[in-house]
Design a protein around this motif. Structure first.
Motif, PDB file in Angstrom:
ATOM      1  N   LEU A 130      15.778   5.356  -5.674  1.00  0.00           N
ATOM      2  CA  LEU A 130      14.761   5.306  -4.628  1.00  0.00           C
ATOM      3  C   LEU A 130      13.420   4.861  -5.206  1.00  0.00           C
ATOM      4  O   LEU A 130      12.741   3.994  -4.631  1.00  0.00           O
ATOM      5  CB  LEU A 130      14.619   6.678  -3.967  1.00  0.00           C
ATOM      6  CG  LEU A 130      13.606   6.763  -2.813  1.00  0.00           C
ATOM      7  CD1 LEU A 130      13.989   5.833  -1.666  1.00  0.00           C
ATOM      8  CD2 LEU A 130      13.490   8.204  -2.314  1.00  0.00           C
ATOM      9  N   LEU A 131      13.042   5.425  -6.352  1.00  0.00           N
ATOM     10  CA  LEU A 131      11.778   5.026  -6.971  1.00  0.00           C
ATOM     11  C   LEU A 131      11.839   3.562  -7.403  1.00  0.00           C
ATOM     12  O   LEU A 131      10.874   2.806  -7.225  1.00  0.00           O
ATOM     13  CB  LEU A 131      11.462   5.937  -8.151  1.00  0.00           C
ATOM     14  CG  LEU A 131      10.102   5.717  -8.811  1.00  0.00           C
ATOM     15  CD1 LEU A 131       8.957   5.879  -7.811  1.00  0.00           C
ATOM     16  CD2 LEU A 131       9.917   6.678  -9.985  1.00  0.00           C
ATOM     17  N   THR A 132      12.974   3.141  -7.959  1.00  0.00           N
ATOM     18  CA  THR A 132      13.139   1.731  -8.346  1.00  0.00           C
ATOM     19  C   THR A 132      13.003   0.815  -7.132  1.00  0.00           C
ATOM     20  O   THR A 132      12.376  -0.251  -7.204  1.00  0.00           O
ATOM     21  CB  THR A 132      14.515   1.532  -8.998  1.00  0.00           C
ATOM     22  OG1 THR A 132      14.622   2.372 -10.145  1.00  0.00           O
ATOM     23  CG2 THR A 132      14.719   0.081  -9.419  1.00  0.00           C
ATOM     24  N   HIS A 133      13.584   1.242  -6.020  1.00  0.00           N
ATOM     25  CA  HIS A 133      13.524   0.460  -4.782  1.00  0.00           C
ATOM     26  C   HIS A 133      12.075   0.225  -4.362  1.00  0.00           C
ATOM     27  O   HIS A 133      11.689  -0.900  -4.003  1.00  0.00           O
ATOM     28  CB  HIS A 133      14.291   1.205  -3.686  1.00  0.00           C
ATOM     29  CG  HIS A 133      14.314   0.528  -2.356  1.00  0.00           C
ATOM     30  ND1 HIS A 133      14.952  -0.674  -2.141  1.00  0.00           N
ATOM     31  CD2 HIS A 133      13.768   0.884  -1.163  1.00  0.00           C
ATOM     32  CE1 HIS A 133      14.800  -1.030  -0.873  1.00  0.00           C
ATOM     33  NE2 HIS A 133      14.091  -0.103  -0.256  1.00  0.00           N
ATOM     34  N   TYR A 134      11.253   1.255  -4.430  1.00  0.00           N
ATOM     35  CA  TYR A 134       9.850   1.103  -4.040  1.00  0.00           C
ATOM     36  C   TYR A 134       9.078   0.253  -5.041  1.00  0.00           C
ATOM     37  O   TYR A 134       8.208  -0.549  -4.661  1.00  0.00           O
ATOM     38  CB  TYR A 134       9.197   2.474  -3.883  1.00  0.00           C
ATOM     39  CG  TYR A 134       9.695   3.262  -2.695  1.00  0.00           C
ATOM     40  CD1 TYR A 134      10.059   2.622  -1.507  1.00  0.00           C
ATOM     41  CD2 TYR A 134       9.810   4.642  -2.742  1.00  0.00           C
ATOM     42  CE1 TYR A 134      10.509   3.336  -0.415  1.00  0.00           C
ATOM     43  CE2 TYR A 134      10.262   5.372  -1.648  1.00  0.00           C
ATOM     44  CZ  TYR A 134      10.618   4.709  -0.491  1.00  0.00           C
ATOM     45  OH  TYR A 134      11.071   5.417   0.597  1.00  0.00           O
ATOM     46  N   LEU A 135       9.376   0.412  -6.322  1.00  0.00           N
ATOM     47  CA  LEU A 135       8.721  -0.432  -7.329  1.00  0.00           C
ATOM     48  C   LEU A 135       9.103  -1.898  -7.144  1.00  0.00           C
ATOM     49  O   LEU A 135       8.257  -2.792  -7.277  1.00  0.00           O
ATOM     50  CB  LEU A 135       9.097   0.043  -8.735  1.00  0.00           C
ATOM     51  CG  LEU A 135       8.570   1.422  -9.158  1.00  0.00           C
ATOM     52  CD1 LEU A 135       9.224   1.857 -10.457  1.00  0.00           C
ATOM     53  CD2 LEU A 135       7.052   1.416  -9.300  1.00  0.00           C
ATOM     54  N   ASP A 136      10.355  -2.143  -6.822  1.00  0.00           N
ATOM     55  CA  ASP A 136      10.814  -3.519  -6.604  1.00  0.00           C
ATOM     56  C   ASP A 136      10.164  -4.142  -5.369  1.00  0.00           C
ATOM     57  O   ASP A 136      10.137  -5.376  -5.233  1.00  0.00           O
ATOM     58  CB  ASP A 136      12.333  -3.563  -6.463  1.00  0.00           C
ATOM     59  CG  ASP A 136      13.057  -3.369  -7.792  1.00  0.00           C
ATOM     60  OD1 ASP A 136      12.372  -3.391  -8.840  1.00  0.00           O
ATOM     61  OD2 ASP A 136      14.295  -3.179  -7.768  1.00  0.00           O
ATOM     62  N   GLN A 137       9.683  -3.314  -4.459  1.00  0.00           N
ATOM     63  CA  GLN A 137       8.964  -3.828  -3.293  1.00  0.00           C
ATOM     64  C   GLN A 137       7.520  -4.199  -3.616  1.00  0.00           C
ATOM     65  O   GLN A 137       6.786  -4.668  -2.742  1.00  0.00           O
ATOM     66  CB  GLN A 137       8.975  -2.783  -2.169  1.00  0.00           C
ATOM     67  CG  GLN A 137      10.344  -2.571  -1.538  1.00  0.00           C
ATOM     68  CD  GLN A 137      10.320  -1.494  -0.463  1.00  0.00           C
ATOM     69  OE1 GLN A 137       9.404  -0.690  -0.392  1.00  0.00           O
ATOM     70  NE2 GLN A 137      11.332  -1.500   0.394  1.00  0.00           N
ATOM     71  N   GLY A 138       7.127  -3.994  -4.870  1.00  0.00           N
ATOM     72  CA  GLY A 138       5.788  -4.375  -5.295  1.00  0.00           C
ATOM     73  C   GLY A 138       4.790  -3.249  -5.340  1.00  0.00           C
ATOM     74  O   GLY A 138       3.600  -3.475  -5.637  1.00  0.00           O
ATOM     75  N   LEU A 139       5.213  -2.024  -5.045  1.00  0.00           N
ATOM     76  CA  LEU A 139       4.298  -0.890  -5.101  1.00  0.00           C
ATOM     77  C   LEU A 139       4.003  -0.514  -6.552  1.00  0.00           C
ATOM     78  O   LEU A 139       4.890  -0.603  -7.419  1.00  0.00           O
ATOM     79  CB  LEU A 139       4.895   0.311  -4.372  1.00  0.00           C
ATOM     80  CG  LEU A 139       5.173   0.151  -2.874  1.00  0.00           C
ATOM     81  CD1 LEU A 139       5.761   1.434  -2.317  1.00  0.00           C
ATOM     82  CD2 LEU A 139       3.907  -0.224  -2.115  1.00  0.00           C
ATOM     83  N   ASP A 140       2.768  -0.077  -6.815  1.00  0.00           N
ATOM     84  CA  ASP A 140       2.479   0.450  -8.145  1.00  0.00           C
ATOM     85  C   ASP A 140       3.034   1.872  -8.242  1.00  0.00           C
ATOM     86  O   ASP A 140       3.449   2.456  -7.228  1.00  0.00           O
ATOM     87  CB  ASP A 140       0.980   0.396  -8.446  1.00  0.00           C
ATOM     88  CG  ASP A 140       0.143   1.246  -7.497  1.00  0.00           C
ATOM     89  OD1 ASP A 140       0.657   2.228  -6.924  1.00  0.00           O
ATOM     90  OD2 ASP A 140      -1.052   0.931  -7.319  1.00  0.00           O
ATOM     91  N   PRO A 141       3.098   2.456  -9.436  1.00  0.00           N
ATOM     92  CA  PRO A 141       3.717   3.781  -9.579  1.00  0.00           C
ATOM     93  C   PRO A 141       3.092   4.853  -8.695  1.00  0.00           C
ATOM     94  O   PRO A 141       3.801   5.696  -8.136  1.00  0.00           O
ATOM     95  CB  PRO A 141       3.538   4.097 -11.063  1.00  0.00           C
ATOM     96  CG  PRO A 141       3.511   2.759 -11.722  1.00  0.00           C
ATOM     97  CD  PRO A 141       2.792   1.865 -10.760  1.00  0.00           C
ATOM     98  N   GLU A 142       1.754   4.824  -8.555  1.00  0.00           N
ATOM     99  CA  GLU A 142       1.098   5.826  -7.718  1.00  0.00           C
ATOM    100  C   GLU A 142       1.546   5.703  -6.266  1.00  0.00           C
ATOM    101  O   GLU A 142       1.886   6.704  -5.616  1.00  0.00           O
ATOM    102  CB  GLU A 142      -0.423   5.680  -7.813  1.00  0.00           C
ATOM    103  CG  GLU A 142      -1.012   6.089  -9.152  1.00  0.00           C
ATOM    104  CD  GLU A 142      -0.972   4.977 -10.191  1.00  0.00           C
ATOM    105  OE1 GLU A 142      -1.562   5.162 -11.263  1.00  0.00           O
ATOM    106  OE2 GLU A 142      -0.342   3.923  -9.934  1.00  0.00           O
ATOM    107  N   ALA A 143       1.558   4.475  -5.752  1.00  0.00           N
ATOM    108  CA  ALA A 143       1.954   4.268  -4.366  1.00  0.00           C
ATOM    109  C   ALA A 143       3.438   4.569  -4.173  1.00  0.00           C
ATOM    110  O   ALA A 143       3.850   5.115  -3.142  1.00  0.00           O
ATOM    111  CB  ALA A 143       1.643   2.826  -3.938  1.00  0.00           C
ATOM    112  N   ALA A 144       4.252   4.223  -5.168  1.00  0.00           N
ATOM    113  CA  ALA A 144       5.688   4.482  -5.066  1.00  0.00           C
ATOM    114  C   ALA A 144       5.974   5.976  -5.041  1.00  0.00           C
ATOM    115  O   ALA A 144       6.809   6.453  -4.265  1.00  0.00           O
ATOM    116  CB  ALA A 144       6.423   3.815  -6.233  1.00  0.00           C
ATOM    117  N   MET A 145       5.261   6.747  -5.877  1.00  0.00           N
ATOM    118  CA  MET A 145       5.442   8.197  -5.871  1.00  0.00           C
ATOM    119  C   MET A 145       4.970   8.801  -4.560  1.00  0.00           C
ATOM    120  O   MET A 145       5.619   9.692  -3.992  1.00  0.00           O
ATOM    121  CB  MET A 145       4.697   8.829  -7.045  1.00  0.00           C
ATOM    122  CG  MET A 145       5.378   8.684  -8.387  1.00  0.00           C
ATOM    123  SD  MET A 145       6.989   9.505  -8.483  1.00  0.00           S
ATOM    124  CE  MET A 145       6.517  11.220  -8.249  1.00  0.00           C
TER     125      MET A 145
END
Length: 606
Positions: A130-145
């Motif tokens: 799930l975290l990888t999915h959000y990072l792959d969408q271009g979110l930075d770590p803070e936004a992904a978390m």
């Protein structure tokens, strides 16, 4: 309890992480692993068995890197092998995880449809994807978390590495402890401050639903999308303070650990994909035994009392329940096609051991529910069902009791399935109810301040009554036992229907009556008893759920609304407020909470 260590520093961290894991060995584990970042990629070393095996792997294949995370794992679903050991990883994310993700199947299905490939059956892997999915969408770590945290349901703590961000590591907690350690150009994460003791004496304990971005020089903590500040405390690196964390007593620390250890214990018996209980190989056929005899002492006996209700009602298995110190003196005849179950935190309880030997002499196979499998009772039993509570220092049992209930609930479900008393759908329903308990237990802990207020009034009293029906009756007995053993207030627990047969004579405005009453099929019966107490001037303290509080909350002096859950798991949750009530009453009276007078943690003489 599973253990987590994370370090972002100046020198290679693998040796330090291994050393940190060694200080968590007391929790127990059967596999371990370390992940570091090396030139933008994740590298892992994992091994089943003891840390010596992981050390050998590291000696054969050294793991460089100045940032890393590490984990000791109790076998949950799946064998304690390298595949199932943490850290779990995708190409971009590595993480270690304590606890349970309740909705992992929903997340797994969603992510599989999006093209994510899963390699294990664990709930942990869903978080990594799930975290990888959000990072792959271009979110930075803070936004992904920030986007991920609301999606996760359950009780958990996490430590995370991101392959292309060697400058940070991430931690998160909900219902499972996690601490941040502050060093000089180095920072740390730990599920137990003991793991961080050699490196720093400055510790910050994350609060519920906190997540943190840790760099080499700072920690930025977020909660509900906003930056927050948490107190950094200087701790004594030697002595009891580090073991107590940020709590005044071991008992309170152990009460607070319950969401985590309930989750650890549950996962040892639950197949999360199938929503099915999986027990170790047993020396008996659960489908064919004619009777189960449960024997234990004290709080463990009351865990067995709850199990009697579960096994008879759900599994349709006749159960004999006995206090261990009385059992063998009855010289009870035991059926040849029966079995005996003994329950003990320490595994050294003299009366329980003597009862075990009597049962074996009668030709019985013996199952044991223990927190210390290598104990004398563990060695003498045919099979051990292990409670993963970790060491319990406080004499008054708290987390050992609730983990015993989790194991016994799992046994009841497996027995019911084996005997054809429930179908697959009902097994899935009961198993799902169990998976919700860690997170609901964390919610119960949020009532601590209100329970402290109530306890201050209870502490002024000489006598207290506890009432309950069905599985709430043993919890009433446990509440009375806890209160009397640590606060020295005289307290008695009764089946609510027995009140008219004597205890009602004690009721006046000086005797608080604590009523344990989830809104189950016996609620209306208990409601009638509560009204009888009120009519006689009794001061009622009422523990129920939303529906129960709406029905009778106005009739009580004080009411605590607990989460609405399947009645099957209610006893596990309702044990927690009676523990907190006893704890705060004892603190108010100034007693020695962790070592009450005349009591010992393990009773090794008759």
């Amino acid at each position: 309890m599973c253990g987590i260590v994370g370090i972002i520093g100046k020198a290679e961290v693998a040796p330090l992480l291994l050393d940190g894991l060694k200080r968590l060995e007391y929790r127990g584990y059967d596999s371990a692993g370390i992940a570091t970042l090396i030139e933008g990629r994740i590298e892992r070393r994992r091994a089943e068995g003891k840390l010596g095996n992981l050390a050998a792997r590291l000696a054969a294949a050294p793991l460089p890197g100045v940032i890393g995370i590490a984990h000791t794992r109790w076998a949950t679903h799946g064998r304690p092998n390298e595949t199932n050991a943490h850290p779990h990883a995708t190409a971009r994310v590595a993480l270690v995880h304590n606890g349970i993700i309740e909705n992992f199947q929903e997340l797994r299905d969603e992510l599989s449809k999006a093209g994510r490939k899963f390699e294990t059956e664990t709930d942990t892997e869903a978080v990594a994807h799930l975290l990888t999915h959000y990072l792959d969408q271009g979110l930075d770590p803070e936004a992904a978390m920030a986007k991920m945290m609301p999606r996760l349901h359950g009780a958990f703590s996490l430590a995370i590495l991101i392959a292309d961000r060697p400058d940070i590591m991430i931690g998160a907690r909900r219902g499972s402890p996690l601490a941040v350690g502050y060093g000089d150009g180095e920072m740390y994460l730990g599920s137990d401050a003991m793991a961080l003791a050699p490196y720093t004496d400055r510790i910050c304990y994350l609060h519920e639903d906190d997540w943190v971005i840790v760099s080499r020089d700072a920690a930025t903590i977020y909660n509900n999308g906003k930056r927050v500040n948490r107190e950094v405390k200087k701790t004594a690196l030697s002595g009891a303070l580090i073991g107590k964390g940020n709590h005044a007593h071991f008992m309170m620390k152990e009460i607070a650990e319950q969401p985590a250890v309930i989750g650890d214990t549950l996962q040892a018996f639950l197949n999360p994909l199938k929503r099915q209980i999986e027990l170790p190989p047993l020396p008996i056929d659960l489908a064919k035994i004619s009777q189960l005899t449960i024997v234990a002492c004290g709080t463990a006996y009351l865990a067995g009392f709850v199990a009697k209700y579960w096994l008879e009602r759900i599994a349709r298995l006749p159960v004999e329940l006995d206090i261990a110190s009385e059992f063998r003196y009855r010289e009870a005849p035991m059926p040849k096609d029966g079995a005996t179950l003994v329950i003990s935190q320490s595994g050294e309880t003299a009366d329980t051991l003597a009862a075990l030997k009597y049962a074996k002499a009668q030709g019985q196979k013996v199952l044991a529910v223990l927190n210390v499998p290598e104990s004398t009772i563990g060695r003498e039993s045919d099979v051990v069902l292990h409670t993963l509570a970790g060491p319990e220092i406080g004499v008054a049992s708290t987390k050992a009791f609730t983990t015993q209930l989790v194991v016994l609930a799992a046994l009841a479900i497996a027995t019911a399935r084996a005997r054809g008393a429930i179908d697959a759908q009902r097994e899935a329903e009961l198993s799902t109810a169990l998976t919700e308990v860690p997170a609901r237990a964390a919610e119960v802990l949020n009532h601590d301040a209100r329970l402290k207020e109530i306890a201050l009034k209870v502490a002024e009293c000489r006598d207290v009554l506890f009432l309950g029906r069905g599985t709430s009756y043993p919890i009433a007995l446990e509440g009375a036992l806890k209160l009397k053993e640590i606060s020295y207030i005289h307290a008695e627990g009764y089946a609510a229907g027995e009140m008219k047969h004597g205890p009602i004579a004690l009721i006046d405005d000086n005797v608080p009556v604590i009523v344990v009453a989830p809104s189950d099929d016996l609620f209306e019966k208990t409601a009638s008893n509560l009204q009888e107490v009120r009519a006689r001037g009794g001061r009622v303290i009422f523990f129920s759920d939303k529906a129960g509080i709406a029905r009778l909350g106005d009739a009580a002096m004080a009411a605590i609304e607990l989460p609405t859950v399947d009645p099957f798991v209610a006893p596990i949750l309702y044990a927690i407020p009676v523990q907190l009530l006893a704890y705060h009453a004892a603190v108010a009276k100034g007693t020695d909470v962790d070592q009450p007078r005349n009591l010992a943690k393990s009773v090794t003489v008759e």
